[in-house]
Design a protein around this motif. Structure first.
Motif, PDB file in Angstrom:
ATOM      1  N   GLN A 143      48.611  33.669  12.656  1.00 20.27           N
ATOM      2  CA  GLN A 143      47.375  32.623  12.956  1.00 20.27           C
ATOM      3  C   GLN A 143      47.144  32.779  14.315  1.00 20.27           C
ATOM      4  OE1 GLN A 143      47.712  29.252  10.688  1.00 20.27           O
ATOM      5  NE2 GLN A 143      46.654  30.120   9.232  1.00 20.27           N
ATOM      6  N   VAL A 144      46.028  33.135  14.932  1.00 13.68           N
ATOM      7  CA  VAL A 144      46.002  33.411  16.350  1.00 13.68           C
ATOM      8  C   VAL A 144      44.875  32.651  16.830  1.00 13.68           C
ATOM      9  CG1 VAL A 144      45.815  34.988  18.200  1.00 13.68           C
ATOM     10  CG2 VAL A 144      47.069  35.748  16.145  1.00 13.68           C
ATOM     11  N   THR A 145      45.033  32.052  18.055  1.00 13.01           N
ATOM     12  CA  THR A 145      44.064  31.283  18.696  1.00 13.01           C
ATOM     13  C   THR A 145      44.135  31.083  20.319  1.00 13.01           C
ATOM     14  OG1 THR A 145      42.694  29.178  18.410  1.00 13.01           O
ATOM     15  CG2 THR A 145      44.943  28.939  18.304  1.00 13.01           C
TER      16      THR A 145
ATOM     17  N   HIS B 207      42.208  35.681  24.713  1.00 12.24           N
ATOM     18  CA  HIS B 207      42.990  36.242  24.799  1.00 12.24           C
ATOM     19  C   HIS B 207      43.043  37.337  23.693  1.00 12.24           C
ATOM     20  CE1 HIS B 207      44.928  33.784  27.927  1.00 12.24           C
ATOM     21  NE2 HIS B 207      44.201  32.596  27.139  1.00 12.24           N
ATOM     22  N   SER B 208      44.037  38.181  23.661  1.00 22.02           N
ATOM     23  CA  SER B 208      44.239  39.012  22.436  1.00 22.02           C
ATOM     24  C   SER B 208      45.622  39.353  22.122  1.00 22.02           C
ATOM     25  CB  SER B 208      43.452  40.427  22.503  1.00 22.02           C
ATOM     26  OG  SER B 208      43.594  41.172  21.343  1.00 22.02           O
TER      27      SER B 208
ATOM     28  N   ASP C 238      42.010  38.939  18.136  1.00 21.68           N
ATOM     29  CA  ASP C 238      41.432  38.271  19.323  1.00 21.68           C
ATOM     30  C   ASP C 238      42.053  36.867  19.202  1.00 21.68           C
ATOM     31  OD1 ASP C 238      40.342  40.259  20.507  1.00 21.68           O
ATOM     32  OD2 ASP C 238      38.498  39.841  20.471  1.00 21.68           O
ATOM     33  N   ALA C 239      42.605  36.135  20.425  1.00 22.91           N
ATOM     34  CA  ALA C 239      42.711  34.673  20.426  1.00 22.91           C
ATOM     35  C   ALA C 239      41.512  33.966  21.161  1.00 22.91           C
ATOM     36  CB  ALA C 239      44.077  34.489  21.181  1.00 22.91           C
ATOM     37  N   VAL C 240      40.713  33.570  19.905  1.00 21.95           N
ATOM     38  CA  VAL C 240      39.351  32.717  20.519  1.00 21.95           C
ATOM     39  C   VAL C 240      39.627  31.260  20.593  1.00 21.95           C
ATOM     40  CG1 VAL C 240      37.063  32.818  20.026  1.00 21.95           C
ATOM     41  CG2 VAL C 240      38.298  34.979  19.504  1.00 21.95           C
ATOM     42  N   PRO C 241      39.279  30.520  21.492  1.00 24.03           N
ATOM     43  CA  PRO C 241      39.474  29.127  21.389  1.00 24.03           C
ATOM     44  C   PRO C 241      38.474  28.511  20.495  1.00 24.03           C
ATOM     45  CG  PRO C 241      39.186  29.988  23.894  1.00 24.03           C
ATOM     46  CD  PRO C 241      38.970  31.233  22.847  1.00 24.03           C
ATOM     47  N   GLY C 242      39.011  27.490  19.752  1.00 20.22           N
ATOM     48  CA  GLY C 242      38.172  26.975  18.512  1.00 20.22           C
ATOM     49  C   GLY C 242      37.948  27.857  17.382  1.00 20.22           C
ATOM     50  N   ARG C 243      38.734  28.739  17.188  1.00 14.24           N
ATOM     51  CA  ARG C 243      38.658  29.663  16.077  1.00 14.24           C
ATOM     52  C   ARG C 243      40.013  29.997  15.745  1.00 14.24           C
ATOM     53  NH1 ARG C 243      34.797  32.846  13.206  1.00 14.24           N
ATOM     54  NH2 ARG C 243      35.826  34.494  12.361  1.00 14.24           N
ATOM     55  N   LEU C 244      40.468  30.081  14.374  1.00 11.49           N
ATOM     56  CA  LEU C 244      41.687  30.610  14.138  1.00 11.49           C
ATOM     57  C   LEU C 244      41.584  31.961  13.415  1.00 11.49           C
ATOM     58  CD1 LEU C 244      44.204  29.365  14.140  1.00 11.49           C
ATOM     59  CD2 LEU C 244      44.372  28.572  11.821  1.00 11.49           C
ATOM     60  N   ASN C 245      41.991  32.982  13.912  1.00 10.44           N
ATOM     61  CA  ASN C 245      42.071  34.655  13.579  1.00 10.44           C
ATOM     62  C   ASN C 245      43.285  34.637  13.041  1.00 10.44           C
ATOM     63  OD1 ASN C 245      39.209  35.053  14.325  1.00 10.44           O
ATOM     64  ND2 ASN C 245      39.890  36.010  16.199  1.00 10.44           N
ATOM     65  N   GLU C 246      43.218  35.489  11.832  1.00  8.98           N
ATOM     66  CA  GLU C 246      44.362  35.936  11.048  1.00  8.98           C
ATOM     67  C   GLU C 246      44.536  37.508  10.949  1.00  8.98           C
ATOM     68  OE1 GLU C 246      45.613  32.768   8.177  1.00  8.98           O
ATOM     69  OE2 GLU C 246      44.051  33.938   7.181  1.00  8.98           O
ATOM     70  N   THR C 247      45.828  37.668  11.096  1.00  7.33           N
ATOM     71  CA  THR C 247      46.185  39.112  10.639  1.00  7.33           C
ATOM     72  C   THR C 247      47.820  39.092  10.242  1.00  7.33           C
ATOM     73  OG1 THR C 247      46.239  41.355  11.674  1.00  7.33           O
ATOM     74  CG2 THR C 247      47.011  39.515  13.002  1.00  7.33           C
ATOM     75  N   TRP C 248      48.331  40.142   9.829  1.00  6.44           N
ATOM     76  CA  TRP C 248      49.502  40.344   9.312  1.00  6.44           C
ATOM     77  C   TRP C 248      50.490  41.407   9.549  1.00  6.44           C
ATOM     78  CZ3 TRP C 248      51.173  43.570   5.536  1.00  6.44           C
ATOM     79  CH2 TRP C 248      50.467  44.351   4.887  1.00  6.44           C
TER      80      TRP C 248
ATOM     81  N   THR D 123      39.875  26.114   8.683  1.00  8.86           N
ATOM     82  CA  THR D 123      39.710  25.856  10.143  1.00  8.86           C
ATOM     83  C   THR D 123      38.707  26.833  10.845  1.00  8.86           C
ATOM     84  OG1 THR D 123      41.582  27.355  10.181  1.00  8.86           O
ATOM     85  CG2 THR D 123      42.011  24.969  10.535  1.00  8.86           C
ATOM     86  N   LYS D 124      38.232  27.829  10.262  1.00 15.21           N
ATOM     87  CA  LYS D 124      37.188  28.694  10.831  1.00 15.21           C
ATOM     88  C   LYS D 124      35.884  27.917  10.917  1.00 15.21           C
ATOM     89  CE  LYS D 124      38.497  33.438   9.884  1.00 15.21           C
ATOM     90  NZ  LYS D 124      38.874  34.237   8.671  1.00 15.21           N
ATOM     91  N   ALA D 125      35.655  26.676  10.361  1.00 15.38           N
ATOM     92  CA  ALA D 125      34.578  26.173  10.533  1.00 15.38           C
ATOM     93  C   ALA D 125      34.571  25.595  11.662  1.00 15.38           C
ATOM     94  CB  ALA D 125      34.573  24.972   9.371  1.00 15.38           C
ATOM     95  N   LEU D 126      35.719  25.474  12.530  1.00 12.75           N
ATOM     96  CA  LEU D 126      35.713  24.620  13.787  1.00 12.75           C
ATOM     97  C   LEU D 126      35.037  25.717  14.823  1.00 12.75           C
ATOM     98  CD1 LEU D 126      39.504  23.707  14.011  1.00 12.75           C
ATOM     99  CD2 LEU D 126      37.479  22.222  13.832  1.00 12.75           C
ATOM    100  N   THR D 127      34.708  26.805  14.661  1.00 16.42           N
ATOM    101  CA  THR D 127      33.990  27.746  15.464  1.00 16.42           C
ATOM    102  C   THR D 127      32.972  27.088  16.312  1.00 16.42           C
ATOM    103  OG1 THR D 127      34.364  29.489  13.607  1.00 16.42           O
ATOM    104  CG2 THR D 127      33.287  30.010  15.584  1.00 16.42           C
ATOM    105  N   ARG D 128      31.940  26.537  15.711  1.00 15.73           N
ATOM    106  CA  ARG D 128      31.000  26.015  16.516  1.00 15.73           C
ATOM    107  C   ARG D 128      30.811  24.405  16.459  1.00 15.73           C
ATOM    108  NH1 ARG D 128      28.761  29.024  12.649  1.00 15.73           N
ATOM    109  NH2 ARG D 128      28.996  30.872  13.709  1.00 15.73           N
TER     110      ARG D 128
END
Ligand SMILES: [Cu+2]
Length: 288
Positions: A192-194, A200-201, A212-222, A283-288
């Motif tokens: 989980q990357v933020t 950042h990335s 990508d590591a985006v403030p306020g958003r939790l991106n996921e990869t594996w 947590t993706k709802a935190l985006t905005r």
């Protein structure tokens, strides 16, 4: 003597070729880029292997074929239709068959590329059942890693580039860090990357991971590393003046070694609480 000069030049060419080959052989196992390397770093996950196949075995031959075809056509026109060979030019302005062909053929080529491309994207983004979850936070200019409590973790630590004066034998200039991320081999690791400040990335080439590591958003990869070793990556979004100095080091170890590391890490990073595993869907709802 010209002969000698030729000999010296040939030697230089062979030496360069030699280091190319050596560099690429080394790159196959290094987990990081090596001098004179061309091509990708070793693939240690199925997704990285898929990326390599996609590039080396599909896109590259298509590009080469298109380049040769276009170059051939150009040469043909230059020789066949120049002023001397073709003094009376044709007045033709349209050719329906040709128009249809040069529309349909590129569409076909793009469809051939698109199918495996979307399949690859799906595999990267649809995460299988994870064995462990780690949260990476990009900060100006280092990474923090959080091993959640409910996954036998409960600690967080910073991973900062080692200064050249601190490098030990085996460490790598601009890639080695003080605290590596440690993961078990052959396990599905959900990352989980933020970002904490700017974008950042989190990118590790050998693992085929890029997110990508985006403030306020939790991106996921594996990723699921199939070999033990240390695999290096770098922040891949321009994030400020020290962007080049926030590398990523992932150490893949056996399962017993991972369990032992977890015990040590819990003590070493005891002062840091670590959060609970975050569910990305909420947590993706935190985006905005
Ligand atoms: Cu950066």
């Amino acid at each position: 003597m010209p002969g000698n000069r030729l000999g010296t030049s040939l030697k230089a060419v062979f030496a360069t070729l030699g280091s190319f080959i050596a560099g690429n052989a080394l790159a196959a196992e290094a987990g990081h880029p090596v001098p004179m390397q061309i091509g990708f770093q070793e693939a240690v996950t199925p997704i990285a292997a898929y990326i390599h196949w996609f590039h080396d075995d599909l896109i590259l031959p298509i590009i080469v074929a298109i380049c040769l075809f276009v170059a051939g056509l150009l040469l043909f026109c230059v020789f066949r239709f120049n002023d001397r060979a073709n003094p009376t030019p044709s007045k033709m302005t349209h050719h329906t068959g040709l128009e249809v062909a040069w529309t349909i053929l590129p569409v076909l080529v793009l469809v051939i590329i698109a199918i495996p491309s979307f399949r690859l994207l799906t595999q990267q983004l649809v995460i299988p059942k994870a064995d462990i979850t780690i949260k990476a936070t990009g900060k100006q200019w280092y990474w923090s890693y959080d091993y959640p409590k409910d996954q036998n973790g409960g600690f967080e630590f910073d991973s900062v580039l080692k200064a050249d004066s601190d490098l030990q034998p085996g460490d790598i200039h601009l890639l080695s860090v003080d605290n590596e991320v440690v993961v078990p081999v052959n396990k599905v690791v959900r990352m989980q990357v933020t970002g904490a400040d700017v974008i950042h990335s989190w990118v590790v080439q050998s693992l085929g991971s890029r997110i990508d590591a985006v403030p306020g958003r939790l991106n996921e990869t594996w990723f699921k590393a199939e070999r033990e070793g240390v695999f290096y990556g770098q922040c891949s979004k321009l994030c400020g003046k020290d962007h080049a100095y926030m590398p990523i080091a992932v150490r893949v170890v056996s399962e017993p070694a991972y369990a032992a590391w977890l015990q040590d890490a819990k003590k070493k990073y005891a002062s840091t609480g670590g959060t609970s595993y975050a569910d990305a869907s909420s947590t993706k709802a935190l985006t905005r």
